[in-house]
Scaffold this active site. Structure first.
Site, PDB file in Angstrom:
ATOM      1  N   ASP A   1       0.849  -1.328   0.296  1.00  0.00           N
ATOM      2  CA  ASP A   1       0.010  -0.121   0.092  1.00  0.00           C
ATOM      3  C   ASP A   1       0.645   1.253  -0.076  1.00  0.00           C
ATOM      4  OD1 ASP A   1       0.973  -0.482   2.557  1.00  0.00           O
ATOM      5  OD2 ASP A   1      -1.036  -0.704   3.359  1.00  0.00           O
TER       6      ASP A   1
ATOM      7  N   ASN B   1      -7.374  -2.181  14.464  1.00  0.00           N
ATOM      8  CA  ASN B   1      -8.753  -2.504  14.293  1.00  0.00           C
ATOM      9  C   ASN B   1      -9.149  -3.645  13.286  1.00  0.00           C
ATOM     10  OD1 ASN B   1      -7.948  -1.595  11.922  1.00  0.00           O
ATOM     11  ND2 ASN B   1      -9.218   0.096  11.509  1.00  0.00           N
TER      12      ASN B   1
ATOM     13  N   HIS C   1      -7.332  -3.891  10.326  1.00  0.00           N
ATOM     14  CA  HIS C   1      -7.098  -3.928   9.143  1.00  0.00           C
ATOM     15  C   HIS C   1      -6.014  -4.799   8.645  1.00  0.00           C
ATOM     16  CE1 HIS C   1      -4.600  -0.004   9.617  1.00  0.00           C
ATOM     17  NE2 HIS C   1      -3.802  -1.020   9.569  1.00  0.00           N
TER      18      HIS C   1
ATOM     19  N   GLU D   1      -9.843  -1.739   5.345  1.00  0.00           N
ATOM     20  CA  GLU D   1     -10.353  -1.394   6.767  1.00  0.00           C
ATOM     21  C   GLU D   1     -11.617  -2.007   6.785  1.00  0.00           C
ATOM     22  OE1 GLU D   1      -8.684   0.477   8.608  1.00  0.00           O
ATOM     23  OE2 GLU D   1      -8.055   2.431   7.941  1.00  0.00           O
TER      24      GLU D   1
HETATM   25  C1  F6R Z   1       1.357  -1.271   6.032  1.00  0.00           C
HETATM   26  C2  F6R Z   1       0.185  -2.117   6.261  1.00  0.00           C
HETATM   27  C3  F6R Z   1      -0.571  -2.022   7.525  1.00  0.00           C
HETATM   28  C4  F6R Z   1       0.089  -2.518   8.802  1.00  0.00           C
HETATM   29  C5  F6R Z   1      -0.811  -1.896   9.906  1.00  0.00           C
HETATM   30  C6  F6R Z   1      -0.052  -2.192  11.371  1.00  0.00           C
HETATM   31  O1  F6R Z   1       2.024  -1.839   4.909  1.00  0.00           O
HETATM   32  O2  F6R Z   1      -0.060  -2.817   5.482  1.00  0.00           O
HETATM   33  O3  F6R Z   1      -1.910  -2.486   7.434  1.00  0.00           O
HETATM   34  O4  F6R Z   1       0.554  -3.667   8.940  1.00  0.00           O
HETATM   35  O5  F6R Z   1      -1.495  -0.740  10.026  1.00  0.00           O
HETATM   36  O6  F6R Z   1       0.897  -1.238  11.530  1.00  0.00           O
HETATM   37  P1  F6R Z   1       2.125  -1.342  12.458  1.00  0.00           P
HETATM   38  O7  F6R Z   1       2.943  -2.202  12.084  1.00  0.00           O
HETATM   39  O8  F6R Z   1       2.628   0.165  12.317  1.00  0.00           O
HETATM   40  O9  F6R Z   1       1.467  -1.361  13.871  1.00  0.00           O
END
Ligand code: F6R
Length: 258
Positions: free
Chosen positions: A67, A136, A138, A143
């Site tokens: 992403d 959450n 995701h 989301e």
């Molecule tokens: C980023 C991604 C997001 C993160 C998620 C957790 O490429 O795919 O889904 O894996 O937001 O983020 P952290 O690792 O910062 O807790």
């Protein structure tokens, strides 16, 4: 689904890096899917060490990222382009022509998303996809509410995610409200998924992902539909689990004293 509960963040990082290295050694021209965020930083640290000390060779890989924020240039210090180059690609012998990261400044983001899907297909598909998980639930920027069959597309971030990611920006107002993300359907087509999580702040999302129903309100639960998933979590992230997960089998760990 293979679930490994390890001691802490570093153990999680070493384990995931070892799985990636095994994949690269088995298939030097593998297609690897990378993630950003705090979770994989340690994995990338260990992959860089393996490249430097053990000759782990990235030169034939093709790399796809999950992403990118819309509206950030690749040079922006909070863009996922910048993250990937700073945290991994600049320190290994990857071929820059084989690195694909969604382009947040694309003139026509919808068209770009179609092109990105085509590039994944043309590469032969992702062999191993690294994944973090949002508090959450995701997965990438899919989301709660995202279709489980979704493809690479433009999506809006929830306020939860904007607030969680504000720690990397000066304020939550600066966090872009939209992003390009691989879809859940796209992610599920990877041949192997490696989901990582560390810390108690991920415990409820991990419990719902591993032990709850598959549902759009918990996007990460879609991994239950995949035949080759490796979950690597530390004790904090595992702290809400009600079942003992071993050898792909979940057994109740609730003991009844009566
Ligand atoms: C980023 C991604 C997001 C993160 C998620 C957790 O490429 O795919 O889904 O894996 O937001 O983020 P952290 O690792 O910062 O807790």
């Amino acid at each position: 689904m293979l679930t490994e509960i390890v001691e802490d963040y570093d153990a999680m990082s070493i384990r995931a890096a070892t799985l990636v290295a095994q994949q690269i050694n088995e298939k030097p021209d593998a297609v690897i899917g990378f993630a950003t965020g705090s979770t994989p930083v340690g994995v990338y640290h260990h992959l860089i060490r393996m490249h430097r000390d053990e000759g782990l060779d990235f030169s034939k890989l093709t790399c796809f990222n999950l992403d990118e924020y819309i509206g950030l240039t690749p040079q922006h210090t909070q863009s996922y382009h910048h993250f990937m180059w700073q945290n991994l690609f600049l320190h290994v012998n990857v071929d820059p022509r084989s690195v694909f990261i969604p382009m947040g400044m694309a003139n026509d983001p919808e068209k770009f998303c179609d092109w990105y899907e085509q590039q994944i297909q043309a590469s032969g598909g992702v062999d191993l996809q690294l994944l973090g998980i949002g508090g959450n639930g995701h997965l990438a920027f899919n989301e709660p509410g995202a279709s489980l069959g979704s493809r690479t597309r433009v999506t809006a971030l929830t306020q939860d995610t904007i607030d969680a990611n504000a720690r990397f920006f000066e304020s939550s107002q600066e966090v872009p409200a939209t992003a390009i993300t691989m879809g859940i359907g796209t992610i599920l087509e990877s041949k192997c998924l490696v989901l990582m999580a560390s810390g108690e702040k991920k415990a409820q999302a991990i419990k719902a992902t591993l032990e709850g129903p598959v549902m759009v309100m918990m996007p990460a639960s879609a991994i239950q539909l995949h035949a080759n998933v490796h979950v690597i979590i530390d004790k904090g992230a595992a702290s809400a689990l009600e079942y003992d997960h071993h050898d792909g089998i979940a057994e109740s760990i609730r003991t009844d004293a009566s």
